[in-house]
Design an enzyme around this catalytic site. Structure first.
Site, PDB file in Angstrom:
ATOM      1  N   HIS A   1       1.263  -1.278  -0.371  1.00  0.00           N
ATOM      2  CA  HIS A   1      -0.049  -0.098  -0.509  1.00  0.00           C
ATOM      3  C   HIS A   1       1.081   1.711   0.303  1.00  0.00           C
ATOM      4  CE1 HIS A   1      -3.267   2.583   1.465  1.00  0.00           C
ATOM      5  NE2 HIS A   1      -4.005   1.664   0.400  1.00  0.00           N
TER       6      HIS A   1
ATOM      7  N   GLU B   1      -7.969  -5.044  -0.007  1.00  0.00           N
ATOM      8  CA  GLU B   1      -8.612  -5.253  -1.506  1.00  0.00           C
ATOM      9  C   GLU B   1      -8.708  -7.231  -1.286  1.00  0.00           C
ATOM     10  OE1 GLU B   1      -6.507  -3.175  -1.749  1.00  0.00           O
ATOM     11  OE2 GLU B   1      -7.532  -1.340  -3.221  1.00  0.00           O
TER      12      GLU B   1
END
Length: 359
Positions: free
Chosen positions: A246, A299
């Site tokens: 991320h 996700e």
């Protein structure tokens, strides 16, 4: 301030009071409240209120009676086009011509209607008429009403999965779609234009669509029973294992932690395979990239939770947009308060002065 950074990474473009992703500590707070305290305690529509109004009450309203002009069943495209149409349908005024209270009310109407549009489009995709307002009124929360509008009945497990996903993804700072919403709002455009533009910004797979690419990975690992081989093959090809790493967090993504817990509590049959792939992927990524943290991001477990609610892959971006209407609304309102056009500089690196004949 003249230093160029690709993707504007690390460049502070705004100051915000809305959300605080804790880069090092693995936490996410909405107006100072940790999302761990919100999930399972208050429904999404109250989280909308926290983000937009700094108060759980009254929260996001129910959508108004409204028939979209032309639904195709492609929910992301329908959402973008229908949201833009609402500007004219409702005669929304430009942000420069209205006050903060009117702006907030326009955003509340749009947020509720955008969720309804996604549910209506999903029903069209399934080949049936969306449920009527009398059926939808039986729902107690925004998530339950969403499922009722889409399917005519609401499985409590599906409702909880969607509500959890929405709360976890309601807001996350200055991502691509939120920045787009603020840029458009800074021009003084109406709220419908800003929200529609935000939807367009997340139509690309790098922002909002990644969960749709996680399930095929899980299916392949389940088929072969060889997560090590799968991960090695992807990394050897310089491919990307979706759901890891991320731009913000240097610790565990707190949303992933909540969604993983939810997937287990709701009894997803994919948990065992997902945990094994997660374990193998984290170890391989650490071995190959010891210089940086590549932890599980939102996700990966979002895909599993949305699968519990039987959300089709191609509906994932629209589900993300449904969640993010809260964050977009809060940022548009915050941008309205600044009253300053967003206009960054560009550094020219092209040819020097030359004649037309030399071209």
């Amino acid at each position: 301030m003249n230093e160029f950074r690709p993707g504007l990474e690390g460049v502070v473009a705004i100051q915000t009071e809305i959300a605080e992703p804790d880069r090092e500590g693995g936490a996410l707070r909405y107006r100072g409240v940790d999302i761990e305290e919100l999930v399972g305690r208050v429904p999404y529509e109250k989280v909308w209120g926290l983000l937009v109004d700094e108060n759980l009450e009254p929260g996001m309203p129910d959508p108004e009676p409204y028939e979209p002009k032309s639904l195709t069943g492609n929910a992301p495209a329908d959402l973008q086009s229908e949201t833009a149409c609402l500007s004219a349908e409702w005669n929304l005024k430009k942000l420069v011509d209205i006050d903060l209270e009117e702006t907030r009310d326009d955003l509340a109407r749009l947020s509720a209607q955008m969720m309804a549009i996604v549910a209506q489009s999903a029903a069209v995709r399934d080949g049936r008429e969306p449920a009527g307002d009398d059926v939808v009124a039986e729902g107690e929360t925004a998530a339950e009403k969403f499922v009722l509008r889409w399917r005519g009945e609401a499985d409590p497990t599906h409702v909880r999965a969607i509500d959890t996903y929405w709360i976890c993804t309601a807001e996350h700072g200055l991502n691509a779609s939120t920045f787009t919403a603020r840029v458009v709002a800074s021009t003084g455009a109406d709220c419908g234009a800003a929200m529609s533009a935000a939807v367009g910004a997340l139509s690309g797979p790098l922002h909002g669509g990644a969960p749709a690419r996680v399930l095929p990975m899980l299916d392949e690992v389940a088929r072969t029973g060889d997560p090590e081989g799968y991960v090695k093959g992807v990394l050897d090809r310089r491919g990307r294992i979706m759901g890891f790493g991320h731009r913000i967090y240097r610790a565990e993504d707190p949303r992933s932690r909540i969604l993983k817990r939810t997937a287990k509590e709701l009894g997803s049959p994919r948990v065992e395979v997902a945990e094994e792939l997660e374990r193998v992927a984290l170890a391989a990524l650490q071995e190959r990239h010891p210089e940086r943290v590549l932890a599980t991001n939102v996700e990966f477990w979002s895909a599993v939770v949305l699968d519990i609610a039987e959300i089709p892959h191609d509906l994932t971006p629209a589900m993300f947009a449904s969640a993010r209407v809260a964050g977009w609304s809060a940022h548009i309102l915050e941008e309205k308060r600044t009253g300053r056009l967003i206009r960054p500089s560009a550094q020219y690196v092209g040819p020097g002065t030359r004649s037309l004949s030399s071209v």
